[in-house]
Structures are given as structure tokens and as C-alpha cells.
Write an enzyme that holds these catalytic residues in place. Sequence first.
Site, short mmCIF file in Angstrom:
data_model
loop_
_atom_site.label_atom_id
_atom_site.label_comp_id
_atom_site.label_asym_id
_atom_site.label_seq_id
_atom_site.Cartn_x
_atom_site.Cartn_y
_atom_site.Cartn_z
N ARG A 99 -11.02 22.08 -1.83
CA ARG A 99 -11.74 23.08 -2.63
C ARG A 99 -13.25 22.99 -2.38
O ARG A 99 -13.95 23.99 -2.42
CB ARG A 99 -11.48 22.89 -4.12
CG ARG A 99 -10.03 23.06 -4.54
CD ARG A 99 -9.89 22.86 -6.04
NE ARG A 99 -10.49 23.96 -6.78
CZ ARG A 99 -10.86 23.86 -8.05
NH1 ARG A 99 -10.72 22.72 -8.70
NH2 ARG A 99 -11.38 24.90 -8.67
N LEU A 118 2.68 9.79 -0.36
CA LEU A 118 1.92 8.58 -0.67
C LEU A 118 1.54 8.49 -2.14
O LEU A 118 1.66 7.42 -2.77
CB LEU A 118 0.65 8.56 0.20
CG LEU A 118 -0.37 7.44 -0.08
CD1 LEU A 118 0.25 6.07 0.18
CD2 LEU A 118 -1.61 7.63 0.77
N GLN A 140 -8.86 11.41 -2.84
CA GLN A 140 -8.57 12.17 -1.63
C GLN A 140 -9.58 13.28 -1.40
O GLN A 140 -10.10 13.89 -2.34
CB GLN A 140 -7.16 12.76 -1.72
CG GLN A 140 -6.69 13.45 -0.45
CD GLN A 140 -5.22 13.83 -0.51
OE1 GLN A 140 -4.56 13.65 -1.53
NE2 GLN A 140 -4.68 14.36 0.56
N LEU A 141 -9.83 13.56 -0.12
CA LEU A 141 -10.70 14.66 0.28
C LEU A 141 -10.25 15.96 -0.40
O LEU A 141 -9.07 16.27 -0.44
CB LEU A 141 -10.66 14.81 1.79
CG LEU A 141 -11.49 15.90 2.46
CD1 LEU A 141 -11.86 15.48 3.88
CD2 LEU A 141 -10.74 17.23 2.51
N ASN A 173 -2.93 -3.23 -5.56
CA ASN A 173 -2.74 -4.68 -5.63
C ASN A 173 -1.69 -5.12 -4.61
O ASN A 173 -0.97 -4.29 -4.05
CB ASN A 173 -2.41 -5.13 -7.05
CG ASN A 173 -1.09 -4.58 -7.56
OD1 ASN A 173 -0.03 -4.83 -6.97
ND2 ASN A 173 -1.12 -3.85 -8.68
N ARG A 211 8.21 2.42 2.68
CA ARG A 211 7.82 3.40 3.69
C ARG A 211 7.93 2.86 5.11
O ARG A 211 7.80 3.61 6.07
CB ARG A 211 6.40 3.89 3.43
CG ARG A 211 6.24 4.57 2.07
CD ARG A 211 7.20 5.74 1.89
NE ARG A 211 7.00 6.39 0.60
CZ ARG A 211 7.61 7.51 0.23
NH1 ARG A 211 8.47 8.09 1.04
NH2 ARG A 211 7.38 8.04 -0.96
N SER A 246 4.64 -10.57 -10.48
CA SER A 246 3.54 -10.15 -11.34
C SER A 246 2.22 -10.83 -10.97
O SER A 246 1.16 -10.23 -11.12
CB SER A 246 3.87 -10.43 -12.81
OG SER A 246 4.07 -11.82 -13.03
#
Length: 260
Positions: free
Chosen positions: A118, A103, A114-115, A199, A210, A81
Site C-alpha cells: 500500500r 509463513l 512485512q513490506l 524464539n 516447513r 519451554s
Amino acid sequence: MQIIRQPRVTVIARQQFTVPPHINWQSDSEVAGEALAEFAGRLCYLSFGVDAGLEGGHKTIPGRTTNAAYLTNILNTKHGSVLEHAVWSLLLEGVSRSLTHELVRHRAGFGFSQLSQRYVDESEIGFVVPPEIEGDEAAFRVWEKTCQATLEGYRELLSATTEKVGDSGPATMRKKRARQAARSVLPNCAETKIVVTGNARAWRHFCEMRGSPTADVEIRRLAVACLRQLQGEAPHLFGDMRIASADDGTQVIETDFSKV
């Protein structure tokens, strides 16, 4: 058509830490995240040292003398923590939409921006080669041909939809309506960009999960790239995580302090 083979990871933000002026204590680490995590952990047990000078009648006890030793004990005891106070923001580029679908599942301890397909014209978009087909000329040709076809389809659909929308409504809204329709034909390997703030505990979890041999190869490659940046930022928080070679020649991440 732009073809992308490797992700780009850039550290774009790190925090500052100021020792409270009424506490006579100083970490030997100049890394804000490392010092803050140490401070937070010491506060739990008031282990700032006998001369800390805390108010309110509290007494302090001696603590470990170095930041590295303190944080190693934190990792060993899984007192994770306190690692949540240390924060970094990374810019991730050259990654696929398929990757970011995985992700953004890492919700705890992360923020994402995120890009937007639209609002952004993707007429010159790049495509990320799946690592599994690298070196396979026949498979690559099929993949490349398909990407080119979808790109041409996007451009044609964007043009047709733009014409259909016409001059009705504000310019921004007209462009959005056309682009959100055209994006429907883009594949999962379409390149995207994303800012990720997390964090230290969350980043460790991401790199461990991952970076596993069972993870998708593209996101595993990203995890390794992120870990390299984070180790450069805070070796006492990420230095225990090792980049090793798997049997298939790809890289994986290992640690003796799992699931902190």
C-alpha cells in the site's frame, strides 16, 4: 523484469544474556541464546551446582557440566519451554507473497513486519520463480509472460489511479490510495521482504514443519536457508536438525528430536 530464484536470509538481531551477579554459575557456551536456555532450565531444578550461593535458603544440586549435554537432554525430554527464551530476528528477502501467506500462520513465538504494497511503489518489483517450473522452458515462458503482463498492468493502473486521485488530501495518503488499488493485479509470486523474530522453539517448529517433504518447495527451500543461519548461530539448539536430500533432488530437514 527481475526474476528471483533463491531466498536471502540474514541474521539481523540476537540477544544478550547476563548471569545474575548473586549466582555463582557460568555456562561454557558463549552463545547468549544457548546460555540463557540452559540457565532457565537449571533454575527450574536449581541445578547450578553446590557452590551457586543462592539466597533464601535454597540448596542447589550438581548439574551436567556442558551446555551441549544440557541442551541435548532438554531436546530428548522435550522440555521445549526453556527454548522459548532464546530469540533471533531474521530478514527474509527474495520470497513470494504466496510463501508469506503460509509463513505468517506460524503465530506462536513469532513476530512479523512485512513490506507494505500500500505504501511502497512496486513498479520495479521482482517475481519469484516457482521451483516446480524450473527447468521446464515452456512452463517458464508462460509464467514469465504472465508476470510481465501483470507488471505492465500494475504500472498502467497506478498511473491511472494517481491521476484520478489528483491533489486531494495529503501526499502520503494520495500515494497510498493509488498503490493499494494498483496492487490488486499483482500475482502471488510477487517478491516481498519480511522481518521475522522468533524464539528457538518456534524456529525449530518452523524448520521441522516447513522442511518436511510434504511442504511447498519454495517455503521448504526457505526453511533450509533459515536452518543454516540458525545452526551457525546456535549449534547446541539446532545442530540435531539435518539437511538431507529427497528423492526428487530437493532438500528436506530431519531431526531425531521431533516436536520439542
